[in-house]
Write a protein that holds these residues in place. Sequence first.
Motif, mmCIF file in Angstrom:
data_model
loop_
_atom_site.group_PDB
_atom_site.id
_atom_site.type_symbol
_atom_site.label_atom_id
_atom_site.label_comp_id
_atom_site.label_asym_id
_atom_site.label_seq_id
_atom_site.Cartn_x
_atom_site.Cartn_y
_atom_site.Cartn_z
ATOM 1 N N SER A 159 0.826 -2.388 -3.201
ATOM 2 C CA SER A 159 -0.288 -2.237 -2.252
ATOM 3 C C SER A 159 0.261 -1.844 -0.901
ATOM 4 O O SER A 159 1.416 -2.113 -0.588
ATOM 5 N N GLY A 160 -0.550 -1.179 -0.136
ATOM 6 C CA GLY A 160 -0.118 -0.751 1.182
ATOM 7 C C GLY A 160 -0.042 0.758 1.273
ATOM 8 O O GLY A 160 -0.327 1.480 0.326
ATOM 9 N N PRO A 161 0.342 1.293 2.446
ATOM 10 C CA PRO A 161 0.335 2.743 2.670
ATOM 11 C C PRO A 161 1.364 3.499 1.827
ATOM 12 O O PRO A 161 1.247 4.697 1.648
ATOM 13 N N SER A 163 2.113 2.820 -1.332
ATOM 14 C CA SER A 163 1.869 2.657 -2.772
ATOM 15 C C SER A 163 1.488 3.979 -3.453
ATOM 16 O O SER A 163 1.566 4.076 -4.679
#
Length: 497
Positions: A159-161, A163
């Motif tokens: 998850s996150g930018p 990913s």
Amino acid sequence: MEEELKCPICKKFYTNPVLLNCGHSICLACAVGLQSPAIQSDFEQQDFDKLSLNSETDSGIICSSRPNSYIGTPNSASLLALQSTVVLQCPVCKRLIWLDASQGAAALTRNRALARIVEKQRKDDMQYCQICGEEATDICEQCEVFYCKTCKQACHPNSGPLSNHNFIAANEGSTVLKLKQDGNCKEHSQVLSTYCMDCKILVCSVCCQRHIDHESVPIGNASKAQKNRLSLRLQQLSEKAKTASEFCQRLKSAENEIETNAYQLQANLVEQFDRLMRSITTKRDKLVEQIAKEREVKLQQLRDRATDCKRQLQKTNGFIQFSIELLKESDSVAFLQTASPMMCRAAEAERFFLKKFDRETVATEFDIAVDLHPVTEVVENIKFTPLQPPKSPKIVRNRCSVQGNSVTVAWLAQADNFVLELDDGSGENFHKVYSGKDRVCTVDGLLYGTVYKARVAAFNSAGGSPYSPCVSFQTEQSSFNFNRQSVHVDDEDLFRI
């Protein structure tokens, strides 16, 4: 296929392959080593190619809409005026490639598709994680960083930018990093998005202005069309390769037939010559040697054809495998850079098969034979000198005939000479009508409607035989009838005389 992945100069797997405008590829380092300043003798050659001195995006194709590009065949004076020109000769087809000395071989287009196939086939050097130094398993296309499995999870959580970043296998990473920037126009740094059908080159949106009068299509459509054409050509080439394989099998079968026929011919020859006297043994051995040489010539021709066939078949199979890998290329830009040359090579291979394998194979039969009939007759006629006269000849009735006033007489006897006699039609007073070695004779000029008797005597060095029993022959009746009523008086008196 391995030969397709090796540079024709260094004989090693391609490293940074560049595409020459003749369709062949070489390593960039090899291309740099081949280039040399242009000299007068190079200008005088008529068969050469010109690479634009302005931009790599020309890919060696001459386009009249490009400024400062060579158009047509430059003369010696105009080329000598170019003080900064180098020339490179293709090691395969020997064609000349003209380059701007400021860039040289570096201006040649990178063969990205070939580089990827080489990277996929050969064993690559191990890549290491750029975070911890352990063996790398993946590379991030966006970050351009090698990661091991642990560091990948730590730096790119689910998850996150980060990913959404894309990962590829580490063994393909070095190639991706080298070729990533080759998808853009070298002159304008724009994405190559269009394919000019007239110039056969990839162009960006800015370059399209120079090709505004040309037929241009999106690279996706052009790539699909070229793939379809290449697939069709490969299908036809595969059929030719199948025919070549069957041709090799026939050559192998023909070799066995030649061996069998040769040994049978030799056996028959030896068997025939064994019946002859010792004096002709030398001749027999010479003929056996001649057949052996003929067999070796045929076998050598056969082996040469088989070797040529297998060698071309091996090259063709390698080319087909290479082309199949090329068809898997998802990068349309990379594929289109090599599609046209590959089509030309496929057509050339097909022409080779049409030329080589439509011809008849080496004949398995031998165009030589031994005629022993004259020698056999001589051997059969060899005989001792007779110590007594021959026996009486025998007249063969079924071989005798009468036609008009002619009689043909045939007989059998073992002798050197014969004498044929006929009587005068009264059964007495025989006269000799033939003397010679023949055993048949035709006597002409006999009287019509008359019965003749014939007899034959045989002779040799010891003397003559008794006459054969007489055989009677009656000549045919004459078709001429004498009419006394129509005879003139003077003629009738002459007749009485």
